[in-house]
Design an enzyme around this catalytic site. Structure first.
Site, short mmCIF file in Angstrom:
data_model
loop_
_atom_site.label_atom_id
_atom_site.label_comp_id
_atom_site.label_asym_id
_atom_site.label_seq_id
_atom_site.Cartn_x
_atom_site.Cartn_y
_atom_site.Cartn_z
N CYS B 84 81.75 -88.58 26.54
CA CYS B 84 83.19 -88.53 26.24
C CYS B 84 83.87 -87.37 26.96
CB CYS B 84 83.43 -88.51 24.74
SG CYS B 84 85.16 -88.86 24.33
N HIS B 194 81.05 -93.52 23.46
CA HIS B 194 80.19 -92.78 22.52
C HIS B 194 78.93 -93.59 22.23
CE1 HIS B 194 82.85 -89.46 21.36
NE2 HIS B 194 83.82 -90.30 21.66
N GLU B 196 76.41 -92.70 20.63
CA GLU B 196 75.97 -92.42 19.26
C GLU B 196 76.76 -93.22 18.23
OE1 GLU B 196 78.01 -90.67 21.01
OE2 GLU B 196 79.33 -89.39 19.79
#
Lengths: 259, 216
Positions: B84, B194, B196
């Protein structure tokens, strides 16, 4: 090929347990937040939102632990709302693993909080929740006002103007709930949703009134919502998130598939 | 089995919990260490540069804590993944906050999506670009292993990477404009989305990173 519209299960949490208030009065227990979050993740939920409706301040620590637990096991975006009144509340939730927080009443009481929060943590994690009710009479041009305290307190603020102001202050997303429709199962207030979505540059999540899958699709197609919040329609086993996505895909709406 | 230690750079800009938990979830035998001390990070075997928030504050903290130097050194010898705002920090320059000089590890700029972004049919597009979008894999790379081409990842950003060198683009996305969703160069891989927060595809990418020995 474009950005997918999102389906966001919303779970009300009271002292660590998931509940769903109908019209914010009746409350039904629907289980453990971690297990439910995992189930929705597996079904293809694009994000999950938790609204902490815990009354007492001490019990808010419970929510921090719930968020930590979910964030360790579910790897999609998590939003937490309810009781977010100060920068410190936001920091605690983000540190616990929330990706976004929703600010509702506190934004009405202190709009500067939205600016400070966006500057400090970035607009991407600041969602302003707007609870709006139609105040115009039949035959008059549509007008909606902001209500707080679960729809009991009128503020006199025009909903569309308020949404624009919140975005100017740094809100990265608007969670819009029609208080007239919430709990009714007759569908979103599409005029309100479209009015807000057209007025702001940031994504709008539609909420309040969903009773069937057609309502979810209408929220996107007619209300121009970027995402739809789903609660009782999926909480009580009527439909799965995947069924909702399949229905919306069939209506020509771009959705994320699991693979 | 993955071994060794994964260092997550903590420069005080928000939520590292998710990145740390997702890495632990896929890390096998590897240990995940979050630290704001460059010496602690220097001693790890692979490095994650996350990023949330505004670029000026990010760059300020990266420099103040000495992570600019650490990242420059590390990319020469071990795998580094940036996420990011992390990818944006690696570019030459960002338009955000009236213009901020960044690390310059990838030639190119970070630009604002603008207030009048539209899709090909003229429909208004909301900014931030928030949600699940498709990433077209421009190259074969160990970090794309077992991830279908055009899989969706979760994005949330208002500024995008305009890479100067097309040969460094590992993945492309389009939101009103085409932009680099992933860049690579030797030991360095950087993504705008992202991982995650990108469920299965994201966890697979993180797992690939944990097992990647660098270069490609």
């Amino acid at each position: 090929m474009a950005l997918a519209k999102r389906i966001i299960p919303c779970l009300d949490v009271d002292n660590g347990r998931v509940v769903k208030g109908v019209k914010f009065v009746e409350i039904r227990d629907a289980g453990d937040p971690v297990e439910i979050a995992k189930r929705y993740d597996e079904q293809g939920a694009d994000e999950i939102t938790f609204l902490d409706i815990t009354a007492s301040h001490e019990d808010r620590d419970t929510m921090v632990h719930v968020v930590e637990e979910i964030a360790s096991q579910v790897f999609i975006p998590l939003t937490v709302g309810g009781g977010i009144r100060a920068l410190e509340d936001i920091r605690r939730m983000l540190n616990a693993g929330a990706d976004k927080v929703t600010i509702n009443t506190a934004a009405v009481n202190n709009p500067e909080l939205v600016r400070e929060a966006a500057e400090k943590f970035g607009s991407q994690c600041i969602v302003v929740a707007i609870d709006a009710k139609k105040v115009s009479l039949p035959g008059e041009p549509n007008r909606w006002e902001i209500f707080t305290h679960g729809g009991r307190k009128k503020t006199g603020l025009d909903a569309i103007e308020w949404a624009k102001k919140m975005v100017n202050l740094g809100a990265g997303e608007i969670l819009l709930t029609s208080m007239d429709r919430d709990g009714t199962k007759i569908g979103f207030d599409l005029e309100l949703t479209r009015g807000i979505s057209d007025a702001v540059t940031v994504p709008v999540i539609a909420s309040g009134g969903v009773g069937n899958l057609e309502h979810l699709a209408e929220g996107v197609l007619k209300g121009k919502a970027d995402a739809v919040l789903a609660a009782s329609i999926i909480h009580f086993g009527e439909y799965t998130v995947q069924e909702a996505k399949d229905f919306m895909t069939a209506k020509g709406i771009e959705m994320r598939d699991l693979y | 089995m993955a071994t060794g230690r994964i260092g997550i750079i903590d420069y005080g800009m928000g939520n590292l919990h998710s990145a740390a938990k997702a890495l632990e979830h896929v890390a096998g035998g590897a240990e995940v260490i979050v630290s704001s001390d460059p010496d602690v990070i220097r001693a790890t075997d692979r490095i994650l540069l996350p990023g949330v928030g505004a670029i000026r504050d990010c760059m300020g903290e990266i420099r103040r804590l000495g992570f600019d130097q650490l990242v420059r050194e590390s990319v020469k010898e071990k795998p580094v993944l940036a996420i990011c705002v992390g990818i944006q920090a690696l570019m030459d320059f960002s338009e955000e906050n009236e213009g901020v000089d960044c690390l310059g590890l990838f030639p190119g700029k970070v630009r604002f999506f603008g207030h009048s972004l539209t899709d090909e049919s003229g429909e208004k597009l909301k900014v931030p670009h928030m949600g699940w979008n498709r990433v077209k894999q421009s190259i074969r790379h160990p970090l794309w292993q077992d991830i279908p081409d055009n899989a969706r990842f979760y994005f949330v950003h208002s500024y995008y990477v305009e890479a100067e060198r097309a040969e460094q683009v590992a993945g492309e996305c389009t939101y009103g404009v085409p932009f680099a969703a992933a860049l690579y160069s030797k030991n360095l891989f950087a993504v705008q989305f992202h991982p995650e927060k990108s469920q299965k595809a994201g966890l697979q990418l993180l797992k690939n990173f944990v097992y990647w020995d660098g270069e490609s």
